[in-house]
Design a protein around this motif. Structure first.
Motif, PDB file in Angstrom:
ATOM      1  N   PRO A   1       0.831  -1.204   0.000  1.00 41.35           N
ATOM      2  CA  PRO A   1       0.000   0.000   0.000  1.00 41.35           C
ATOM      3  C   PRO A   1       0.867   1.258   0.000  1.00 41.35           C
ATOM      4  CG  PRO A   1      -0.848  -1.591   1.559  1.00 41.35           C
ATOM      5  CD  PRO A   1       0.468  -2.132   1.083  1.00 41.35           C
TER       6      PRO A   1
ATOM      7  N   VAL B   1       4.509 -13.122  13.109  1.00 39.30           N
ATOM      8  CA  VAL B   1       4.743 -13.557  11.736  1.00 39.30           C
ATOM      9  C   VAL B   1       3.387 -13.582  11.052  1.00 39.30           C
ATOM     10  CG1 VAL B   1       5.606 -15.364  10.225  1.00 39.30           C
ATOM     11  CG2 VAL B   1       6.687 -14.984  12.447  1.00 39.30           C
ATOM     12  N   LEU B   2       3.223 -12.716  10.067  1.00 38.08           N
ATOM     13  CA  LEU B   2       1.946 -12.700   9.346  1.00 38.08           C
ATOM     14  C   LEU B   2       1.858 -13.922   8.448  1.00 38.08           C
ATOM     15  CD1 LEU B   2       1.587  -9.027   8.065  1.00 38.08           C
ATOM     16  CD2 LEU B   2       0.577 -10.049  10.098  1.00 38.08           C
ATOM     17  N   ARG B   3       0.731 -14.598   8.536  1.00 36.97           N
ATOM     18  CA  ARG B   3       0.477 -15.735   7.637  1.00 36.97           C
ATOM     19  C   ARG B   3      -0.667 -15.392   6.704  1.00 36.97           C
ATOM     20  NH1 ARG B   3       4.491 -19.549   9.387  1.00 36.97           N
ATOM     21  NH2 ARG B   3       4.884 -18.940  11.540  1.00 36.97           N
ATOM     22  N   HIS B   4      -1.260 -14.230   6.918  1.00 35.70           N
ATOM     23  CA  HIS B   4      -2.459 -13.857   6.190  1.00 35.70           C
ATOM     24  C   HIS B   4      -2.444 -12.350   6.001  1.00 35.70           C
ATOM     25  CE1 HIS B   4      -6.626 -12.335   6.148  1.00 35.70           C
ATOM     26  NE2 HIS B   4      -6.822 -13.366   5.355  1.00 35.70           N
ATOM     27  N   SER B   5      -2.792 -11.914   4.807  1.00 39.84           N
ATOM     28  CA  SER B   5      -2.907 -10.481   4.561  1.00 39.84           C
ATOM     29  C   SER B   5      -3.989 -10.272   3.526  1.00 39.84           C
ATOM     30  CB  SER B   5      -1.582  -9.913   4.050  1.00 39.84           C
ATOM     31  OG  SER B   5      -1.744  -8.548   3.722  1.00 39.84           O
ATOM     32  N   LEU B   6      -4.603  -9.091   3.588  1.00 38.04           N
ATOM     33  CA  LEU B   6      -5.623  -8.767   2.593  1.00 38.04           C
ATOM     34  C   LEU B   6      -4.993  -8.104   1.375  1.00 38.04           C
ATOM     35  CD1 LEU B   6      -8.248  -7.412   5.104  1.00 38.04           C
ATOM     36  CD2 LEU B   6      -8.376  -9.553   3.849  1.00 38.04           C
ATOM     37  N   GLU B   7      -3.720  -7.765   1.446  1.00 39.95           N
ATOM     38  CA  GLU B   7      -3.049  -7.099   0.338  1.00 39.95           C
ATOM     39  C   GLU B   7      -2.269  -8.099  -0.506  1.00 39.95           C
ATOM     40  OE1 GLU B   7      -2.908  -3.934  -0.914  1.00 39.95           O
ATOM     41  OE2 GLU B   7      -4.644  -3.546   0.370  1.00 39.95           O
TER      42      GLU B   7
ATOM     43  N   PHE C   1       1.603  -8.715  -0.138  1.00 42.50           N
ATOM     44  CA  PHE C   1       2.050  -9.518   0.994  1.00 42.50           C
ATOM     45  C   PHE C   1       1.561 -10.958   0.888  1.00 42.50           C
ATOM     46  CE2 PHE C   1       2.448  -5.175   2.539  1.00 42.50           C
ATOM     47  CZ  PHE C   1       3.745  -5.198   3.015  1.00 42.50           C
TER      48      PHE C   1
ATOM     49  N   LEU D   1       7.015  -9.248  11.366  1.00 39.70           N
ATOM     50  CA  LEU D   1       6.861  -7.851  11.792  1.00 39.70           C
ATOM     51  C   LEU D   1       7.272  -7.719  13.258  1.00 39.70           C
ATOM     52  CD1 LEU D   1       3.360  -6.732  10.412  1.00 39.70           C
ATOM     53  CD2 LEU D   1       5.605  -6.330   9.395  1.00 39.70           C
TER      54      LEU D   1
ATOM     55  N   HIS E   1       9.018  -3.858   9.541  1.00 44.71           N
ATOM     56  CA  HIS E   1       9.405  -5.147   8.989  1.00 44.71           C
ATOM     57  C   HIS E   1      10.571  -5.667   9.831  1.00 44.71           C
ATOM     58  CE1 HIS E   1       6.791  -4.258   5.675  1.00 44.71           C
ATOM     59  NE2 HIS E   1       7.502  -3.235   5.266  1.00 44.71           N
TER      60      HIS E   1
END
Lengths: 390, 417
Positions: B24, B86-92, B95, B103, B117
């Motif tokens: 974004p 640790v992101l495993r899911h994003s709407l963007e 990513f 993060l 980051h």
């Protein structure tokens, strides 16, 4: 602690309404708010022109605000408020409306909160949620509050020794409560094993730690006791309320909310103690925030949340009933209506109008709200203690 | 610890070339202060002029004393990693295509808490880290926390590489490789691990010392390329345009004098033909393919470097027409940057002070040596910035220009009189 908070006298809350939630809708927020209002009129027997105050909360009403809604729904009002405070909007709406009625600025205030949910609207809401979110959170890939609550949860676990099983126990208990609540979107029993092995979303959060965005609306009516009795409406009394914004800004990671500042006044004004509370509704978009509310509202000391969870069952018929409709984690999060869900459920329990499981003999309830992850923490907190009419 | 990057395998020709996605990129105007600093590879935060509070995220007023007098000041970035995920899911989409993504939440020693980051070599929280501001693929500043002390292969970190344009294992075109700078760049890029360097040259009869040695290196391929000839540029783009990952435009025509000491416009026209129209021809022929190949896995088109001059900021009358051609090139480079931005291809503008070469003979030292400038360009590719001012003179002129551009104009006018 020097402020003397005036009592709410004979201002009462009645007509708790939930418009059944659905995962996605092709309709606008106005429609859900209209349905909530229509149901409120039907339940209360009040004609539209008898409702002279309106308090609205919604994230998806744009480009309208509460003002546009008056013309959209043909309401002529002498008192209007718009409360963009997310998970705290139910408490704040109650506080504003109660004082308006008490001071005679309005006779009957309809408090409504609701949102629609299109397949991409959640993403678009997140991208523009706040200036700080747009500048300093959203560009980092976090799916809304997931990352923020992952930070809080990881920190809380490390600091206070909470285990995934502790959060899981809350989620499983709320799901059990949801099984008898007709409007809950999640209707399948959840086992601790399923909770613990669900896919990771943002470590340590797994799937069942996160609310599911959906469409829906909730509403309640604030009016004078005499009018409620004339209408034959069951009602609850307002014993005490608090709200706080941007509490403890210097805590590097949020491990407490504004309740910790205000709870002594809350109980003092209400004339009750934590052990007098028969039913509790916490704001529960993620289970860690429920543990924080249990601690900060004085049900146990800071850091003893995990132990408290291990000692209670949280089901409607168990010890320490909490989020008896299933909470947002099992009913769904219909945007701003998430800030109303606990309020309408506690009002139902205290007026004998439960549409799901019944907390037997519930006389005193506490509703807590928490909202607006603006950047790295939730900014708004609030709570209200309500009591059965007799 | 980061494992060293492996040489990418040949592209499977039956796979679809992916379309570039970006993180974004919308920011409030006040937050662009962070981007302005990151463009120069600096980490600056708002500091209140009245009470000294350092704050983040960027605000319109000091959150401590409400003063609106805020200055962007460089910060060390040292701090404590207090929590991580640790992101495993994003709407963007950007990513989603790069999960999992680490993060961190960092309490900086200077005060504020930042979300950043998180480099893979940072130990689990709590630990000490360093926070840097870097441009991300959207061209906006983003914060990244790196380990307190350097680790082996740390520049190969998957998340860090999304913010840099490291030439390691990449294919690079140098448009004019026969100049002293061009030759130094060949050496620097080969040393940095470039996979292939196309050494462009315009005039086959020119035999600079050392060029044959460079052109015979296994990583180097000589390429005829005359930027004044539209057809030649088109031909070169047809031949290699689909493979160039980093383009470094070093072509530069530099003559002394301003207006009064010149007769006619021929010299100025040649300066414009190479310095301005040369860039335009290159951009028309090479940019479309680079835009289309900006998401081609590890072998993506990633950066475009322009050799400008510190004279582009403010005219240096003794080299007046040259300054004008570089100012024109700077303006065009901004246009190119805007047009490459949707693909996430970074345009890096290099503004050296006078280079140690024959056309700056009569300028006093310090002058930047070609090897030093080549090293600065490789550093720029490895950093997260987009505007580079190599050498002491460039740094000084930049400081004078940022402080008061009109004063610099008067000072430079005085040099010529």
């Amino acid at each position: 602690m020097t402020n003397r908070r005036a009592a709410y006298d004979d201002v009462v809350v009645a007509a708790p309404v939930t418009v059944p939630y659905i995962r996605y809708s092709i309709h606008g927020a106005h429609r859900f708010l209209a349905r909530a209002l229509a149901e409120l009129m039907k339940r209360s027997g009040l004609a539209k022109h008898k409702i002279d105050g309106l308090c609205v909360s919604s994230f998806t009403l744009a480009p309208d605000t509460a003002v546009g809604l008056t013309q959209h729904l043909g309401l002529t009002l002498r008192w209007l408020d718009h409360i963009p405070m997310g998970g705290a909007c139910g408490i704040v709406a109650l506080r504003r409306a109660a004082r308006a009625v008490q001071c005679g600025d309005a006779e009957a205030v309809a408090c409504v909160a609701g949102d629609t949910n299109h397949t991409d609207s959640f993403r678009l809401n997140l991208a523009t949620f706040s200036q700080f979110a747009r500048d300093a959170v959203y560009p980092y890939g976090s799916g809304g509050a997931n990352a923020s609550f992952a930070f809080l949860t990881a920190y809380y676990m490390r600091t206070y020794g909470a285990k995934p099983e502790d959060f899981g126990k809350l989620c499983v208990a709320q799901r059990t409560n949801a099984l008898s609540f007709p409007h809950a979107l999640m209707k399948r029993r959840l086992t601790l094993e399923e909770y613990l092995t669900a896919r990771l979303i943002a470590d340590p959060l797994r799937l069942f730690d996160c609310v599911m965005p959906c469409a829906g609306a909730d509403a309640f009516l604030v009016l004078r006791r005499a009018q409620a009795e004339d209408l034959g409406l069951p009602y609850v009394r307002i014993l005490a309320t608090i709200e706080r914004h941007n509490a403890f800004p210097d805590d590097p990671v949020q491990y407490r909310g504004g309740w910790a500042l205000d709870r002594d006044e809350l109980y003092a004004q209400a004339g009750v103690a934590p052990e007098d509370i028969d039913v509790l509704a916490t704001y529960d978009d993620y289970p860690v925030i429920t543990l924080m509310q249990i601690e900060d509202l004085g049900f146990c000391a800071k850091g003893e949340g995990p132990d408290f969870v291990r000692r209670h069952s949280f089901t409607v018929d168990g010890s320490f009933p909490i989020n008896t409709s299933g909470g947002q984690l099992s009913v769904g999060q219909a945007g701003a209506a998430g800030g109303f869900l606990g309020m309408v459920e506690v009002v139902r329990q205290l007026t004998g109008q439960s549409i799901g499981g019944v907390v037997s003999g519930a006389r005193t309830g506490l509703v807590s709200g928490f909202g607006m992850i603006n950047y790295d923490r939730g900014l708004c907190s609030g709570a209200a203690i309500l009591a059965a009419s007799q | 610890m980061t494992s060293p990057l492996a040489r990418p395998p040949r592209k499977n020709p039956i796979l679809r070339t992916r379309v570039p996605t970006l993180p974004p990129g919308v920011r409030s105007r006040v937050a662009l202060g962070l981007t302005a600093a990151a463009a120069r590879s600096r980490f600056e935060l708002q500091v209140c002029r009245e009470c000294g509070t350092v704050q983040y995220p960027p605000r319109e007023a000091c959150h401590a004393c409400l003063s609106h007098r805020l200055d962007w000041r460089e910060q060390s970035g040292a701090g404590d990693l207090v929590s991580e995920t640790v992101l495993r899911h994003s709407l963007e989409l950007f990513f989603r295509e790069r999960m999992p993504w680490r993060l961190g939440m960092i309490k900086l020693d200077c005060g504020p808490v930042v979300i950043a980051h998180l480099h893979g070599d940072c130990p689990p929280a709590p630990t000490r880290v360093r926070v840097r501001a870097s441009l991300d693929r959207a061209g906006q500043a983003a914060l990244i926390a790196i380990p307190e002390k350097d680790t082996p292969n740390m520049s190969d970190d998957r998340q860090l590489r999304e913010m840099t344009c490291d030439p390691k294992f990449r294919k690079v075109l140098i448009t004019d490789a026969k100049t002293a700078l061009g030759q130094a760049l060949i050496d620097a890029l080969v040393a940095a691990g470039a996979d292939l360097v196309w050494a462009g040259y315009a005039e086959p009869w020119k035999k600079p010392r050392g060029f044959d040695r460079l052109a015979s290196m296994p990583q180097v391929s000589a390429l005829p390329l005359d930027l004044t000839n539209s057809r030649a540029v088109k031909d070169a783009a047809r031949e290699i345009g689909g493979r160039v990952e980093i383009l470094i435009n070093t072509a530069d025509h530099h003559r002394t004098f301003g207006i009064a000491a010149r007769n006619g416009v021929e010299v100025a026209r040649t300066e414009m033909d190479i310095n301005y129209f040369g860039l335009l021809r290159l951009a028309q022929e090479f940019a479309p393919a680079m835009r289309a190949r900006a998401a081609d896995g590890q072998s993506s088109a990633i950066a475009w470097v322009n050799l400008l001059s510190i004279f582009a900021l403010s005219n240096f009358p003794p080299h007046g027409t040259y300054s004008a051609s570089k100012a024109a090139a700077l303006s065009l480079a901004q246009c190119l940057r805007a047009e490459l931005a949707p693909a996430g291809v970074r345009v890096i503008n290099v503004f050296p002070g006078p280079i140690e070469d024959e056309w700056n003979q009569e300028l006093p030292p310090p002058k930047i040596a070609p090897a030093g400038l080549a090293a600065a360009i490789v550093d720029a590719l490895r950093s997260g910035g987009e505007d580079v001012y190599p050498g002491d003179v460039a740094q000084e002129w930049l400081a004078r220009w940022r402080d008061n551009p009109k004063a610099l104009e008067r000072e430079l006018a005085a040099v010529s009189s």
